[in-house]
Enzyme design. Structure first.
Site, PDB file in Angstrom:
ATOM      1  N   PRO A  72      -7.769  -2.136  -2.082  1.00 31.75           N
ATOM      2  CA  PRO A  72      -9.211  -2.306  -2.284  1.00 31.75           C
ATOM      3  C   PRO A  72      -9.597  -3.748  -2.588  1.00 31.75           C
ATOM      4  O   PRO A  72      -8.917  -4.442  -3.340  1.00 31.75           O
ATOM      5  CB  PRO A  72      -9.516  -1.399  -3.475  1.00 31.75           C
ATOM      6  CG  PRO A  72      -8.216  -1.115  -4.112  1.00 31.75           C
ATOM      7  CD  PRO A  72      -7.156  -1.276  -3.085  1.00 31.75           C
ATOM      8  N   GLU A  73     -10.673  -4.189  -1.968  1.00 31.83           N
ATOM      9  CA  GLU A  73     -11.194  -5.534  -2.206  1.00 31.83           C
ATOM     10  C   GLU A  73     -12.612  -5.410  -2.767  1.00 31.83           C
ATOM     11  O   GLU A  73     -13.067  -4.317  -3.079  1.00 31.83           O
ATOM     12  CB  GLU A  73     -11.165  -6.343  -0.904  1.00 31.83           C
ATOM     13  CG  GLU A  73      -9.751  -6.472  -0.346  1.00 31.83           C
ATOM     14  CD  GLU A  73      -9.675  -7.347   0.906  1.00 31.83           C
ATOM     15  OE1 GLU A  73     -10.552  -8.191   1.105  1.00 31.83           O
ATOM     16  OE2 GLU A  73      -8.730  -7.169   1.678  1.00 31.83           O
TER      17      GLU A  73
ATOM     18  N   HIS B 198       0.288  11.724 -10.151  1.00 33.95           N
ATOM     19  CA  HIS B 198       0.432  10.343 -10.603  1.00 33.95           C
ATOM     20  C   HIS B 198      -0.713   9.882 -11.498  1.00 33.95           C
ATOM     21  O   HIS B 198      -1.021   8.689 -11.543  1.00 33.95           O
ATOM     22  CB  HIS B 198       0.600   9.418  -9.411  1.00 33.95           C
ATOM     23  CG  HIS B 198       1.822   9.721  -8.603  1.00 33.95           C
ATOM     24  ND1 HIS B 198       3.090   9.411  -9.036  1.00 33.95           N
ATOM     25  CD2 HIS B 198       1.972  10.368  -7.423  1.00 33.95           C
ATOM     26  CE1 HIS B 198       3.964   9.832  -8.151  1.00 33.95           C
ATOM     27  NE2 HIS B 198       3.318  10.412  -7.156  1.00 33.95           N
TER      28      HIS B 198
ATOM     29  N   ARG C  77       1.823   3.822  -7.684  1.00 33.69           N
ATOM     30  CA  ARG C  77       2.737   2.684  -7.869  1.00 33.69           C
ATOM     31  C   ARG C  77       2.512   1.965  -9.211  1.00 33.69           C
ATOM     32  O   ARG C  77       3.280   1.081  -9.567  1.00 33.69           O
ATOM     33  CB  ARG C  77       2.604   1.719  -6.710  1.00 33.69           C
ATOM     34  CG  ARG C  77       3.194   2.329  -5.441  1.00 33.69           C
ATOM     35  CD  ARG C  77       2.903   1.507  -4.228  1.00 33.69           C
ATOM     36  NE  ARG C  77       3.719   0.304  -4.159  1.00 33.69           N
ATOM     37  CZ  ARG C  77       3.668  -0.551  -3.153  1.00 33.69           C
ATOM     38  NH1 ARG C  77       2.833  -0.334  -2.164  1.00 33.69           N
ATOM     39  NH2 ARG C  77       4.419  -1.611  -3.135  1.00 33.69           N
TER      40      ARG C  77
END
Ligand SMILES: [Zn+2]
Length: 283
Positions: A2-3, A98, A116
């Site tokens: 994501p930006e 997660h 992650r």
């Protein structure tokens, strides 16, 4: 990953859902994402606090809460890292595998999930100190951009990823902006002419604004736990035309340039992929 546009859309989506909600429980399943805040401090500070605002700075989400008794402002910083998602889900749904941090808001949970764990949910707001200009705000002018680029001999594509120059631009929108501006990603930052810098300045704002506009038209469905947390990245697989229309060079190696039909090339710069048209982006 994501930006700026994706984080902006997420902030706009979450703001009305969170504001006014009180944190009734704090469940941390991956302590790593709190760094540099201790688990004890995180829980103590946030338990009973109420969400008051949410804004975006670069690729960060900046939540503001009011402390339980004192009403003191508490800044809480979120970052999605590579694979993070933040969403609200009804409490009766099973938690994602997660889930890193879960805030109990009553009927709903506010969940930060990250398989992650490169992202953050922390009271440490020091990363904001080093961020560069917000590209969509007024103080980001072509002149200021030129001054920032003049000090660097790094390739312009690499320099654009440096968050201390322009905050929030990442790999996708750096490639897209350079293509729109017709500038080679390999050109040294301090070699851009004033005319090129102006084109780049305009292109950065255009690609980000268009992405926000585009993303805002996609309905976000986080609560069923199935749809992709980052909306249109997930949609790309099901609606490729839609995707290609939006991104003109990114991830299009081997395909014809939308301007000149030359083959789009991929190159590696600072361990990241750059996509460009060798004909439209000669210098
Ligand atoms: Zn071309």
């Amino acid at each position: 990953m994501p930006e700026l546009p994706e984080v902006e859309i997420l902030a706009r989506h979450l703001r009305p859902l969170l504001c006014g909600k009180t944190i009734r429980g704090v469940d941390v399943r991956r302590e790593k994402v709190l760094r540099l805040t201790s688990l004890k401090k995180f829980r103590q500070t946030l338990l009973g606090a109420k969400f008051a605002d949410l804004s975006r700075r670069g690729k960060y989400l900046l939540f503001t809460l009011h402390a339980k008794r004192s009403g003191k402002k508490i800044p809480l910083l979120g970052h999605l890292g590579m694979t993070g998602r933040m969403f609200l889900a009804p409490k009766n749904l099973p938690l994602p595998k997660h889930a890193a941090v879960i805030f109990d808001l009553g009927a709903m949970n506010f969940i930060y999930e990250d398989f992650r764990y490169f992202g953050r949910m922390t009271l440490d707001v020091s990363p904001l100190e080093n961020l560069g200009l917000e590209p969509l705000e007024q103080h980001f002018s072509a002149k200021v951009l030129a001054a920032n680029l003049q000090r660097s001999r790094q390739p312009i594509k690499v320099k654009l990823l440096d968050q201390t120059v322009v905050a929030g631009v990442g790999n996708i929108y750096a490639s897209e902006a350079l293509f729109r501006a017709g500038i080679s990603p390999k050109l040294a930052a301090n070699k851009l002419t004033l005319a090129q810098t102006k084109k780049l300045w305009r292109a950065i704002r255009d690609v980000l604004n268009e992405a926000i506009k585009f993303g805002s038209t996609v309905q976000l469905k986080f609560a069923d736990g199935k749809s992709d947390g980052l909306f249109y990245f997930g949609r790309a697989e099901t609606t490729p035309d839609f995707y290609e229309e939006r991104l003109r060079v990114y991830d299009r190696a081997g395909k014809p340039c939308l301007n000149c039909k030359s083959e789009i090339k991929r190159l590696t710069q600072a361990a990241r992929s750059t996509f460009y048209c060798p004909r439209c982006q000669k210098t």
